[in-house]
Enzyme design. Structure first.
Site, PDB file in Angstrom:
ATOM      1  N   GLU A  34       3.746   8.552   5.630  1.00  0.00           N
ATOM      2  CA  GLU A  34       4.495   7.334   5.941  1.00  0.00           C
ATOM      3  C   GLU A  34       5.909   7.665   6.421  1.00  0.00           C
ATOM      4  O   GLU A  34       6.901   7.178   5.901  1.00  0.00           O
ATOM      5  CB  GLU A  34       4.515   6.377   4.741  1.00  0.00           C
ATOM      6  CG  GLU A  34       4.551   4.928   5.164  1.00  0.00           C
ATOM      7  CD  GLU A  34       4.297   3.937   4.030  1.00  0.00           C
ATOM      8  OE1 GLU A  34       4.479   2.738   4.308  1.00  0.00           O
ATOM      9  OE2 GLU A  34       3.929   4.345   2.914  1.00  0.00           O
ATOM     10  N   ASP A 147      -1.727  10.615   0.452  1.00  0.00           N
ATOM     11  CA  ASP A 147      -1.854   9.270  -0.099  1.00  0.00           C
ATOM     12  C   ASP A 147      -3.232   8.758   0.292  1.00  0.00           C
ATOM     13  O   ASP A 147      -3.451   8.372   1.438  1.00  0.00           O
ATOM     14  CB  ASP A 147      -0.744   8.382   0.458  1.00  0.00           C
ATOM     15  CG  ASP A 147      -0.804   6.953  -0.065  1.00  0.00           C
ATOM     16  OD1 ASP A 147      -1.771   6.616  -0.781  1.00  0.00           O
ATOM     17  OD2 ASP A 147       0.112   6.173   0.249  1.00  0.00           O
TER      18      ASP A 147
END
Length: 265
Positions: A34, A147
């Site tokens: 991210e 993730d």
């Protein structure tokens, strides 16, 4: 050697947090997710000054993944998950670093569900399972870190209380079943292996004082193939990073591997 994964949730806005953690933790390899920045605006200079080489795949405002290696440049193996040429989201990158093949991934969140975002999550998961099968049984150590946007179980080791998350894509049977099929290839969930039944959260939402109440989830995972699992020494979560000023909503998770045995000639 130490390998870590960290959803930084905006690398340029939190580069100071990242550098402070790198200085304190001294990981040998880091998988970042991210990034939320284009490839052109990735903060390479700051990371290099901290002693790390980097490869990355950016995407403006969303997604983005990177692999950092201390005192060396990671050798890129693959950029992007195979199986869908139309998928342009920056969610996967793979490299060799310090003698280990490392895959860094940011699996789609999947919310809201039902709908196209959940369908994309499951389709991406299937592509990951197919690709992971190609190196799950390699003789050399492989680590898939990132993730995964999956809470593996309803147990306290994975989630503080599932009641408020029952409709969330992170807890759905389809997401969990895909994660189990991935593990069934022979991958070891390092933190679950070493801390059975112990709360090892890696994510605390910004809302409703989740951090202050330790109302967390375990969604960042380091999966090891058998060759890497044989060398697993320790694992953990640097949860204090979540308590820093202007933090990511994730904390770094990490493993350490024993040195490879030298074979006599």
């Amino acid at each position: 050697m130490k390998i870590a994964t960290f959803n930084i949730n905006g690398v340029n806005g939190r580069v100071r947090n990242l550098l402070a953690w790198l200085d304190a933790a001294r990981p040998d390899v880091v998988c970042l997710q991210e990034l939320k920045t284009s490839s052109a605006t990735f903060p390479l200079a700051a990371i290099e000054r901290a002693g790390y080489g980097a490869i990355w795949s950016g995407e403006k405002s969303y997604n983005g993944v990177a692999i950092l290696a201390r005192d060396q440049l990671p050798l890129e193996v693959r950029r992007g998950l195979p199986g869908d040429k139309k998928d342009t989201q920056s969610r996967y990158i793979e490299a060799a670093a310090h003698g280990v093949l490392v895959a860094c991934l940011y699996l789609p969140n999947g919310n809201p569900r039902p709908g196209p975002k959940f369908d994309y999550k499951l389709a991406w998961f299937e592509r990951l399972i197919a690709h992971a099968a190609s190196f799950a049984t390699r003789a050399e150590p492989v680590v898939m870190a990132g993730d995964y946007n999956v809470v593996p179980t309803d147990g306290v080791a994975d989630i503080y209380n599932p009641r408020s998350w029952l409709k969330d894509a992170l807890l759905q049977p389809e997401s969990r079943e895909a994660f189990r099929r991935l593990l069934a290839q022979g991958w070891i969930d390092a933190i679950a292996e070493q801390h059975p039944g112990e709360p090892m959260y890696t994510f605390w939402d910004y809302f409703r004082q989740h951090w202050q109440r330790n109302a967390g989830l375990r969604i960042d995972h380091l999966l090891l193939n058998p060759a890497a699992a044989k060398r697993l020494k320790a694992s953990g979560v640097d949860r204090d990073v979540r308590g820093a000023a202007k933090p990511s909503d994730h904390a770094p998770a990490w493993i350490t591997l024993k040195a490879a045995r030298r074979t006599s000639r």
